[in-house]
Design a protein around this motif. Structure first.
Motif, PDB file in Angstrom:
ATOM      1  N   ARG A 103       0.846  -1.178   0.000  1.00  0.00           N
ATOM      2  CA  ARG A 103       0.000   0.000   0.000  1.00  0.00           C
ATOM      3  C   ARG A 103       0.890   1.239   0.000  1.00  0.00           C
ATOM      4  N   LEU A 104       0.655   2.122  -0.979  1.00  0.00           N
ATOM      5  CA  LEU A 104       1.443   3.339  -1.128  1.00  0.00           C
ATOM      6  C   LEU A 104       0.583   4.555  -0.826  1.00  0.00           C
ATOM      7  N   ALA A 105       1.027   5.370   0.117  1.00  0.00           N
ATOM      8  CA  ALA A 105       0.334   6.622   0.439  1.00  0.00           C
ATOM      9  C   ALA A 105       1.013   7.741  -0.343  1.00  0.00           C
ATOM     10  N   LEU A 106       0.268   8.375  -1.259  1.00  0.00           N
ATOM     11  CA  LEU A 106       0.849   9.384  -2.140  1.00  0.00           C
ATOM     12  C   LEU A 106       0.535  10.795  -1.665  1.00  0.00           C
ATOM     13  N   LYS A 132       1.833   1.137   9.831  1.00  0.00           N
ATOM     14  CA  LYS A 132       2.147   0.180   8.781  1.00  0.00           C
ATOM     15  C   LYS A 132       0.883  -0.444   8.186  1.00  0.00           C
ATOM     16  N   GLU A 133      -0.156  -0.584   9.001  1.00  0.00           N
ATOM     17  CA  GLU A 133      -1.389  -1.161   8.477  1.00  0.00           C
ATOM     18  C   GLU A 133      -2.106  -0.192   7.533  1.00  0.00           C
ATOM     19  N   PHE A 134      -1.752   1.093   7.597  1.00  0.00           N
ATOM     20  CA  PHE A 134      -2.328   2.073   6.684  1.00  0.00           C
ATOM     21  C   PHE A 134      -1.572   2.074   5.353  1.00  0.00           C
ATOM     22  N   ALA A 135      -0.249   2.140   5.421  1.00  0.00           N
ATOM     23  CA  ALA A 135       0.565   2.163   4.202  1.00  0.00           C
ATOM     24  C   ALA A 135       1.948   1.597   4.492  1.00  0.00           C
ATOM     25  N   ASP A 136       2.461   0.861   3.524  1.00  0.00           N
ATOM     26  CA  ASP A 136       3.820   0.323   3.637  1.00  0.00           C
ATOM     27  C   ASP A 136       4.866   1.364   3.270  1.00  0.00           C
ATOM     28  N   GLU A 137       4.459   2.327   2.454  1.00  0.00           N
ATOM     29  CA  GLU A 137       5.407   3.323   1.972  1.00  0.00           C
ATOM     30  C   GLU A 137       4.699   4.647   1.737  1.00  0.00           C
ATOM     31  N   VAL A 138       5.371   5.747   2.104  1.00  0.00           N
ATOM     32  CA  VAL A 138       4.877   7.092   1.839  1.00  0.00           C
ATOM     33  C   VAL A 138       5.690   7.658   0.681  1.00  0.00           C
TER      34      VAL A 138
END
Length: 231
Positions: A103-106, A132-138
């Motif tokens: 999951r990527l948070a942009l 981490k449960e929201f996004a693996d990477e920002v």
């Protein structure tokens, strides 16, 4: 700028946007609107909204990426503290889910604003507070990460794919196996003898891997393509 709307034809109406923050429908300073998308992670086509021309371009780039299964615009905000210790919250522009589950948070920002502001420093604090449960990477995405032509190519592919003709694509696949490369998009279109649909078929084939070219430059009739190696 005028709002831009994209709709699908058919009996099934799309589901509404999932944005958790209200997006103003009109602005004198930016282009706002919505795109109806049909991604593997959605049971039905869904409206995905954007708040600026830059967000729209980024959206099409990710929609044209076959590893993307879902896109959520303006997902729930992230709570964090600024350098002074004050409590604040941040809405990411898009939350992108990939086939492999990542999951990527942009965070989408114009490069000029990134340069002039302390946003990169602020984003580090937001990243540290993102579960981490929201996004693996920002991921910070600016207009320096792609060309306008690249975004337009992606938009064309997304729109052409809505009326993808399997017979046309098979016809092109057979043709690709019997000609010499490199050749131009115009030459391929003429050999297909499908009128304007030939150009559409070639663009789709480029994004599906049957053909290959530099997508950072605008794809037109003079664009040279090679075999993508897809069997």
């Amino acid at each position: 700028m005028n709002d831009e709307e994209f709709t699908l034809t058919g009996e099934m109406s799309p589901e509404p946007s999932r944005a958790t923050r209200g997006i103003s429908r009109r602005s004198k300073h930016s282009s706002r609107g919505g795109v109806v998308v049909d991604l593997p992670g959605n049971k039905r086509p869904r409206v995905v909204q954007f708040e600026s021309k830059l967000e729209q371009r980024v959206l099409f780039l990710y929609l044209a990426n076959h590893d993307v299964v879902d896109i959520w615009e303006q997902p729930p905000f992230i709570r964090y503290r600024d350098e002074a210790g004050r409590r604040k919250h941040h809405f990411f522009d898009f939350l992108v889910v990939l086939k492999d589950g990542r999951r990527l948070a942009l965070a989408v920002k114009p490069w000029k604003i990134v340069q002039k502001s302390d946003f990169p420093r602020e984003l580090r604090r937001i990243r540290a507070a993102t579960p981490k449960e929201f996004a693996d990477e920002v991921v910070l995405v600016t207009d320096r990460h792609f060309t306008r032509a690249e975004a337009l190519n992606a938009q064309r592919f997304v729109e052409f794919s809505r009326s993808r003709n399997s017979d046309h694509q098979r016809r092109l696949e057979t043709l690709v196996g019997n000609i010499d490369f490199p050749t131009s998009v115009g030459e391929l279109s003429q050999l297909l003898n499908l009128g304007g649909h030939g150009f559409r078929a070639v663009v789709i084939a480029i994004y599906e891997g049957l053909l290959k070219t530099d997508k950072r430059h605008l794809i037109d009739l003079d664009t040279l393509v090679c075999s993508g190696g897809l069997k």
